[in-house]
Design an enzyme around this catalytic site. Structure first.
Site, PDB file in Angstrom:
ATOM      1  N   LYS A  10       0.973  -1.767  -0.384  1.00  0.00           N
ATOM      2  CA  LYS A  10       0.006  -0.142   0.255  1.00  0.00           C
ATOM      3  C   LYS A  10       0.653   1.308   0.232  1.00  0.00           C
ATOM      4  O   LYS A  10       1.205   1.320   0.347  1.00  0.00           O
ATOM      5  CB  LYS A  10      -1.009   0.394   0.978  1.00  0.00           C
ATOM      6  CG  LYS A  10      -2.327  -1.496   1.280  1.00  0.00           C
ATOM      7  CD  LYS A  10      -2.592  -0.820   2.077  1.00  0.00           C
ATOM      8  CE  LYS A  10      -4.170  -2.616   1.797  1.00  0.00           C
ATOM      9  NZ  LYS A  10      -4.756  -2.476   3.079  1.00  0.00           N
ATOM     10  N   TYR A  50     -12.854  -1.992  -3.985  1.00  0.00           N
ATOM     11  CA  TYR A  50     -13.587  -1.877  -2.619  1.00  0.00           C
ATOM     12  C   TYR A  50     -14.585  -1.678  -2.732  1.00  0.00           C
ATOM     13  O   TYR A  50     -15.406  -1.418  -1.383  1.00  0.00           O
ATOM     14  CB  TYR A  50     -12.436  -0.791  -2.032  1.00  0.00           C
ATOM     15  CG  TYR A  50     -11.694  -1.108  -1.116  1.00  0.00           C
ATOM     16  CD1 TYR A  50     -11.057  -2.805  -0.604  1.00  0.00           C
ATOM     17  CD2 TYR A  50     -10.154  -0.577  -1.955  1.00  0.00           C
ATOM     18  CE1 TYR A  50      -9.910  -2.908  -0.050  1.00  0.00           C
ATOM     19  CE2 TYR A  50      -9.094  -0.244  -1.361  1.00  0.00           C
ATOM     20  CZ  TYR A  50      -8.994  -1.956  -0.664  1.00  0.00           C
ATOM     21  OH  TYR A  50      -7.308  -1.376  -0.305  1.00  0.00           O
ATOM     22  N   ASN A 113      -1.689   0.700   6.504  1.00  0.00           N
ATOM     23  CA  ASN A 113      -1.824  -1.190   6.845  1.00  0.00           C
ATOM     24  C   ASN A 113      -0.984  -1.620   5.684  1.00  0.00           C
ATOM     25  O   ASN A 113      -0.838  -3.094   6.630  1.00  0.00           O
ATOM     26  CB  ASN A 113      -3.180  -1.642   7.668  1.00  0.00           C
ATOM     27  CG  ASN A 113      -3.443  -2.548   6.996  1.00  0.00           C
ATOM     28  OD1 ASN A 113      -3.549  -1.677   5.267  1.00  0.00           O
ATOM     29  ND2 ASN A 113      -4.660  -3.005   7.531  1.00  0.00           N
ATOM     30  N   HIS A 116      -1.862  -5.622   1.959  1.00  0.00           N
ATOM     31  CA  HIS A 116      -3.617  -6.632   1.068  1.00  0.00           C
ATOM     32  C   HIS A 116      -2.881  -7.886   1.083  1.00  0.00           C
ATOM     33  O   HIS A 116      -1.959  -7.522   0.585  1.00  0.00           O
ATOM     34  CB  HIS A 116      -4.076  -5.304   0.497  1.00  0.00           C
ATOM     35  CG  HIS A 116      -4.903  -6.862  -0.144  1.00  0.00           C
ATOM     36  ND1 HIS A 116      -6.618  -6.320   0.782  1.00  0.00           N
ATOM     37  CD2 HIS A 116      -5.424  -7.093  -0.984  1.00  0.00           C
ATOM     38  CE1 HIS A 116      -7.358  -7.161   0.095  1.00  0.00           C
ATOM     39  NE2 HIS A 116      -7.119  -7.904  -1.041  1.00  0.00           N
ATOM     40  N   GLU A 127      -9.967 -10.304  -7.128  1.00  0.00           N
ATOM     41  CA  GLU A 127      -8.635  -9.534  -6.664  1.00  0.00           C
ATOM     42  C   GLU A 127      -7.437  -9.542  -7.974  1.00  0.00           C
ATOM     43  O   GLU A 127      -7.717  -8.670  -8.734  1.00  0.00           O
ATOM     44  CB  GLU A 127      -8.682  -9.881  -5.695  1.00  0.00           C
ATOM     45  CG  GLU A 127      -9.539  -9.137  -5.012  1.00  0.00           C
ATOM     46  CD  GLU A 127      -8.685  -9.486  -3.291  1.00  0.00           C
ATOM     47  OE1 GLU A 127     -10.150  -9.198  -2.544  1.00  0.00           O
ATOM     48  OE2 GLU A 127      -7.531  -9.968  -2.536  1.00  0.00           O
TER      49      GLU A 127
HETATM   50  P1  CMP Z   1      -7.050  -4.595   4.132  1.00  0.00           P
HETATM   51  O1  CMP Z   1      -8.540  -5.893   4.528  1.00  0.00           O
HETATM   52  O2  CMP Z   1      -6.347  -4.468   2.837  1.00  0.00           O
HETATM   53  O3  CMP Z   1      -8.929  -3.554   2.291  1.00  0.00           O
HETATM   54  C1  CMP Z   1      -9.661  -3.096   3.748  1.00  0.00           C
HETATM   55  C2  CMP Z   1      -9.304  -2.000   4.168  1.00  0.00           C
HETATM   56  O4  CMP Z   1     -10.030  -1.467   5.289  1.00  0.00           O
HETATM   57  C3  CMP Z   1      -8.089  -2.460   5.699  1.00  0.00           C
HETATM   58  O5  CMP Z   1      -7.385  -3.446   4.970  1.00  0.00           O
HETATM   59  C4  CMP Z   1      -7.576  -1.484   6.539  1.00  0.00           C
HETATM   60  O6  CMP Z   1      -6.692  -0.897   5.772  1.00  0.00           O
HETATM   61  C5  CMP Z   1      -8.890  -0.672   6.149  1.00  0.00           C
HETATM   62  N1  CMP Z   1     -10.115  -0.197   6.681  1.00  0.00           N
HETATM   63  C6  CMP Z   1     -10.304   0.585   8.106  1.00  0.00           C
HETATM   64  N2  CMP Z   1     -10.715   0.592   9.684  1.00  0.00           N
HETATM   65  C7  CMP Z   1     -10.824  -0.665   8.961  1.00  0.00           C
HETATM   66  C8  CMP Z   1     -12.141  -1.325  10.001  1.00  0.00           C
HETATM   67  N3  CMP Z   1     -12.644  -0.921  11.472  1.00  0.00           N
HETATM   68  N4  CMP Z   1     -12.077  -2.946   9.848  1.00  0.00           N
HETATM   69  C9  CMP Z   1     -11.355  -3.195   8.576  1.00  0.00           C
HETATM   70  N5  CMP Z   1     -10.981  -2.518   7.888  1.00  0.00           N
HETATM   71  C10 CMP Z   1     -10.631  -1.070   8.031  1.00  0.00           C
END
Ligand code: CMP
Length: 138
Positions: A10, A50, A113, A116, A127
């Site tokens: 990311k 998304y 974070n 992914h 995906e």
């Molecule tokens: P990822 O699972 O890669 O894709 C969806 C993203 O939404 C997740 O990583 C997080 O970076 C972001 N995100 C932000 N807030 C939340 C949350 N409360 N729960 C899950 N994903 C979140």
């Protein structure tokens, strides 16, 4: 069970200079790179990717964030790829990610974070196909 998963390094991890260290971890864990590209994810494409999170409160910020800078997208192959990759990257919230996992080492917040990983074989297929044609896979 299939043997592929889909990943994105990311914008935060790219801008912090972590492409190399993250790819090294992926390599050391035994994943083979089937396809890979480095590009800027346009907001429209991020919104589409998304769409499954459309009703979640974090959707708009997520789309904005994922299109804020370049990313690396890849399809990875390994036995038990989806589960093993999720173990390698750690919990979605980096403060809960196990020591030594990619998010524990390279991520700072749940929004930014670092990486992914697909959550199921079905999503890995969807995906991967969103970003790569058959011709782009090796
Ligand atoms: P990822 O699972 O890669 O894709 C969806 C993203 O939404 C997740 O990583 C997080 O970076 C972001 N995100 C932000 N807030 C939340 C949350 N409360 N729960 C899950 N994903 C979140």
């Amino acid at each position: 069970m299939t043997n592929i998963t889909f990943t994105m390094i990311k914008p935060d991890a790219v801008s912090n200079g972590y492409i190399g260290p993250i790819l090294a971890k992926i390599n050391e864990a035994g994943f083979r790179i089937v396809a890979m590209k480095y590009f800027h994810l346009e907001p429209e494409k991020a919104a589409e990717f998304y769409a499954v999170h459309k009703e979640r409160p974090f959707y708009n910020d997520l789309v904005k964030y994922m299109s804020s800078g370049p990313i690396v997208a890849a399809i990875l192959e390994k036995e038990n790829a989806v589960e093993d990759f999720r173990t390698l990257i750690g919990a979605t919230d980096p403060s809960k990610a196990a020591p030594g996992t990619i998010r524990n080492l390279f991520a700072k917040s749940i929004d930014a974070n670092a990486i992914h990983g697909s959550d199921s074989d079905a999503n890995a297929g969807i995906e991967g196909s969103f970003f790569f044609s058959q011709m782009e896979r090796f």
